[in-house]
Design an enzyme around this catalytic site. Structure first.
Site, PDB file in Angstrom:
ATOM      1  CG  ASP A  17      60.951  47.654  32.714  1.00 40.41           C
ATOM      2  OD1 ASP A  17      60.452  48.418  33.560  1.00 40.41           O
ATOM      3  OD2 ASP A  17      61.570  48.060  31.708  1.00 40.41           O
TER       4      ASP A  17
ATOM      5  CG  ASP B 113      62.747  50.299  28.499  1.00 38.24           C
ATOM      6  OD1 ASP B 113      62.112  51.326  28.793  1.00 38.24           O
ATOM      7  OD2 ASP B 113      62.612  49.210  29.095  1.00 38.24           O
TER       8      ASP B 113
END
Ligand SMILES: COCCCC[C@@](O)(c1ccccc1-c1ccccc1)[C@@H]1CCCN(C(=O)[C@H]2C[C@@H](N)[C@@H](O)C2)C1
Length: 338
Positions: free
Chosen positions: A38, A224
């Protein structure tokens, strides 16, 4: 194959184009965990053996058992992290973590409580933050920083491929120290990250079809890998949805599948280049018993200033544009994914 110097690519699993995750190990002997890599956060956490049996989300996932690892080091500092939806609480431990074949001694969090929403829907166990150290909670040095300080990487970069079609195998790939030409064509276009120590860039506009509709005066785009969708300011996204005739229901924006082939492309103007998503890039087409459901993979999300307003470009963008995250030069590169 140990081609690029000490690291091996990590294959990722693609769950319904919405969750992408890969395997790491923690402890000796190795305890295996599936984690989301992430870029929007910078901490590693996995469920703990000592989580309460009432925490269903914890109980239905792999859990780290400190007592079974001879390289475990006690820490005990409290830890908690809050996501756009969902939160995790626990305590810190230290142990050997292996990512892409590289072992690092890593401080990570053992999660003792996971909010049922959304973690009961998680096909993965935990999250491995690939963000910059300054967004790390408790000032913990992130995994990638520990790897960089070992000087085993050919380049201080990591790259992400997300497949678009769950039937393809692998569902994706994380490369530490380089890129994988098997998954992109053409050359990379690079843009500097803003000097905020986040994986975010300045965006020069968002067009729908040929018309510039949003962010004409410039705004921030976060790249992201831990987001399933694209998010933008709620007002902008609702205007965008009205333009394409999408209706908002309890599980997001939907369009009539018959209209999908006529939908306009949505273009993000980044670093002097135009990155377009066509309807098959941003529509999630699911055949269900009661008929086909076509979900638009955009969500409204208002991030308060000073961080916001921002657009978050998640998995559906990365699936179209192979992404290189370059810590050495603080820049992000995009190439067309195959
Ligand atoms: C590409 O694969 C993405 C993984 C799915 C992400 C996610 O869709 C999810 C779905 C089901 C169960 C858990 C989680 C999930 C929840 C928290 C962390 C990681 C995964 C997240 C749902 C909530 C909003 N969201 C984020 O805030 C994300 C934003 C990101 N930066 C993270 O920090 C949290 C995305």
């Amino acid at each position: 194959d140990d081609t690029n110097n000490g690291t091996v690519p990590t294959p990722l699993i693609n769950y319904l184009d919405t969750q992408y995750y890969g395997e790491i190990s923690i402890g000796s002997p190795a305890q295996m965990f599936n984690v989301v890599f992430d870029t929007g956060s910078a901490n590693l956490w996995v469920p703990s053996q000592s989580c309460s049996p009432f925490s269903t989300a914890c109980f239905t996932h792999n859990r780290y058992d400190a007592s079974r690892s001879r390289t475990h080091v006690e820490n005990g500092t409290g830890f908690s992290i809050q996501y756009a939806s969902g939160n995790v609480r626990g305590f810190l431990s230290e142990d050997v973590v292996v990512v892409g074949g590289i072992p690092v001694v890593q401080v990570f969090a053992e999660a003792t409580s996971l909010s049922a929403m959304p973690f009961i829907f998680a096909k993965f166990d935990g999250v491995l933050g690939m963000g910059y150290p300054n967004v790390a909670i408790d000032g913990i040095t992130p995994v990638f920083d520990r790897i960089m300080s070992q000087h085993v990487l050919k380049e201080e970069v990591f790259s992400v491929y997300y497949s678009r079609d769950p039937k393809h195998s692998p569902g994706g790939e994380l490369v530490l120290g380089g890129t994988d030409p098997n998954y992109y064509t053409g050359s990379f276009n690079y843009m500097e990250t803003r000097e905020t120590g986040k994986w975010e860039v300045t965006m020069k506009g968002v067009s729908v079809g040929m018309e510039m509709m949003f962010c004409a005066e410039g705004c921030t785009a976060v790249i992201d890998t831990g987001s399933s969708y694209i998010t933008g300011p709620a007002s902008s996204v609702s205007m965008l949805m009205k333009t394409i005739g999408a209706q908002l229901d309890e599980s997001g924006y939907k369009v009539n599948c018959d209209t999908v082939k006529k939908l306009p492309s949505v273009t993000f103007h980044l670093g002097g280049q135009e990155y377009s998503l066509s309807q098959e890039d941003y529509i999630l087409w699911q055949s269900q018993i009661e008929g086909d459901v076509c979900t638009v993979t955009f969500r409204g999300l208002d991030v308060p200033p000073p961080t916001g307003p921002i657009w978050i470009l998640g998995a559906n963008f990365i699936a179209r544009y192979y992404t290189e995250f370059d810590r050495r030069n603080n820049r992000i590169g995009f190439a067309t994914a195959v």
